[in-house]
Design an enzyme around this catalytic site. Structure first.
Site, short mmCIF file in Angstrom:
data_model
loop_
_atom_site.label_atom_id
_atom_site.label_comp_id
_atom_site.label_asym_id
_atom_site.label_seq_id
_atom_site.Cartn_x
_atom_site.Cartn_y
_atom_site.Cartn_z
N HIS A 1 -2.53 -2.97 -6.15
CA HIS A 1 -2.97 -2.58 -4.73
C HIS A 1 -4.55 -2.88 -4.67
CE1 HIS A 1 -3.53 0.64 -1.62
NE2 HIS A 1 -3.63 -0.71 -0.98
N SER B 1 0.71 -1.24 0.06
CA SER B 1 0.07 0.04 -0.04
C SER B 1 0.72 1.21 0.06
CB SER B 1 -1.15 -0.12 1.16
OG SER B 1 -0.23 -0.21 2.40
N GLU C 1 -5.53 -0.27 -7.47
CA GLU C 1 -4.42 0.48 -8.13
C GLU C 1 -3.29 -0.17 -8.88
OE1 GLU C 1 -4.24 4.40 -5.46
OE2 GLU C 1 -3.30 2.71 -4.74
N ASN D 1 -3.79 6.25 -0.72
CA ASN D 1 -3.25 6.32 0.66
C ASN D 1 -2.47 7.68 0.63
OD1 ASN D 1 -4.34 4.04 1.61
ND2 ASN D 1 -2.66 2.74 1.16
#
Length: 289
Positions: free
Chosen positions: A138, A117, A150, A188
């Protein structure tokens, strides 16, 4: 592409195995302990059952998906996989050790991906024997319900590998966004500092757990409060991401909240440990502050 390997049978790994099997892939799901791999199969069975009860999937499709998953501790079984996805702990050292073990067992054509992440894809790829066939992939928790994935190419990732990852995401029924190999990628990079700031606010006495969560739910129309979401992400994972961002950028705005550090030191990782900003030991979560 027909056979998928998943390294790590925890929350993310069993979710990835679940959606891959449901999409018709044969899946090898590995963990360091057979008991953990077997427990993941039980979790997948339970979650598939929920899908059946809600009419999202048929009982026949759920049974067929579960039958496609082989739970094991033997990483040599990845030799027949077209794509292997690492979904282990968010630690660069652990991931590098996994790649050192697994790469010699893969076919030369196999693709390799990491569910990290936040960690540099280019740096992880350099620890393998196939940086051109390596990418970030991800997923988001809970994997069976979250629509996004992702795709993060590293510096050496080939166009063919990127195309294969987009096709894989589409077959899973996911929507893919492509992110640059920058600290924490897209989601994130934006989300974790917000969660961290909510923890700063709690530690500074700006509001209680319940009031901070209610404020963001109602004031920003978020479906879940930031402290609840932090508990679901895992406070240890959130701390790792903030440290990766701070170390990579040198920017003090990514400094982890002291209260986040203390909770992780106490072993209060959130929902998965039974306690974080909420206590999950009862029928309903109860704020701890």
């Amino acid at each position: 592409m027909q056979a998928i390997g998943v390294i790590g049978a925890g929350l993310m790994g069993n979710g990835i195995a679940h959606v891959a099997a449901l999409a018709g892939y044969d899946v090898v799901l590995s963990d360091v302990e057979q008991a953990r791999a077997d427990a993941a199969l039980k979790t997948i069975d339970k979650n598939l059952g929920r899908g059946v009860s809600k009419g999202v999937v048929t009982a026949e499709a759920a049974a067929a998906a579960l039958a496609r998953i082989a739970a094991t501790t033997d990483t040599a079984r990845f030799s027949g996989c077209d794509l292997v996805i690492e979904a282990a702990t968010e630690s660069e050292g652990i991931k590098a050790k996994i790649f050192a073990d697994v790469c010699p067992k893969l076919s030369p054509q196999a693709l390799l991906a990491t569910n990290t992440s936040s960690i540099s894809i280019t740096r992880l790829a350099a620890a393998t024997d196939r940086p051109d066939r390596f990418t970030g992939l991800h997923f988001f928790n809970p994997v069976p319900l979250m629509a996004l994935v992702e795709i993060i190419p590293g510096l050496a990732t080939s166009d063919a590998t990127k195309a294969a990852m987009h096709a894989f995401a589409t077959r899973l029924g996911k929507t893919a966004v492509e992110a640059a190999d920058a600290p924490a990628f897209i989601v994130n990079r934006i989300l974790c500092p917000m969660l961290n700031e909510a923890i700063f606010a709690l530690g500074d006495g700006v509001g209680s757990v319940a009031d901070i969560d209610a404020g963001l739910k109602l004031g920003a129309n978020h479906p879940m409060g930031p402290l609840t979401l932090a508990d679901f992400v895992g406070l240890d994972t959130l701390l790792s991401i903030m440290r990766v961002m701070q170390d990579a950028t040198g920017d003090p705005k990514y400094r982890p909240a002291p209260l986040l550090v203390k909770y992780v030191e106490a072993g209060w990782f959130g929902k998965k440990s039974g306690r974080g900003f909420y206590d999950y030991s009862g029928a309903e979560p109860v704020p701890t502050r």
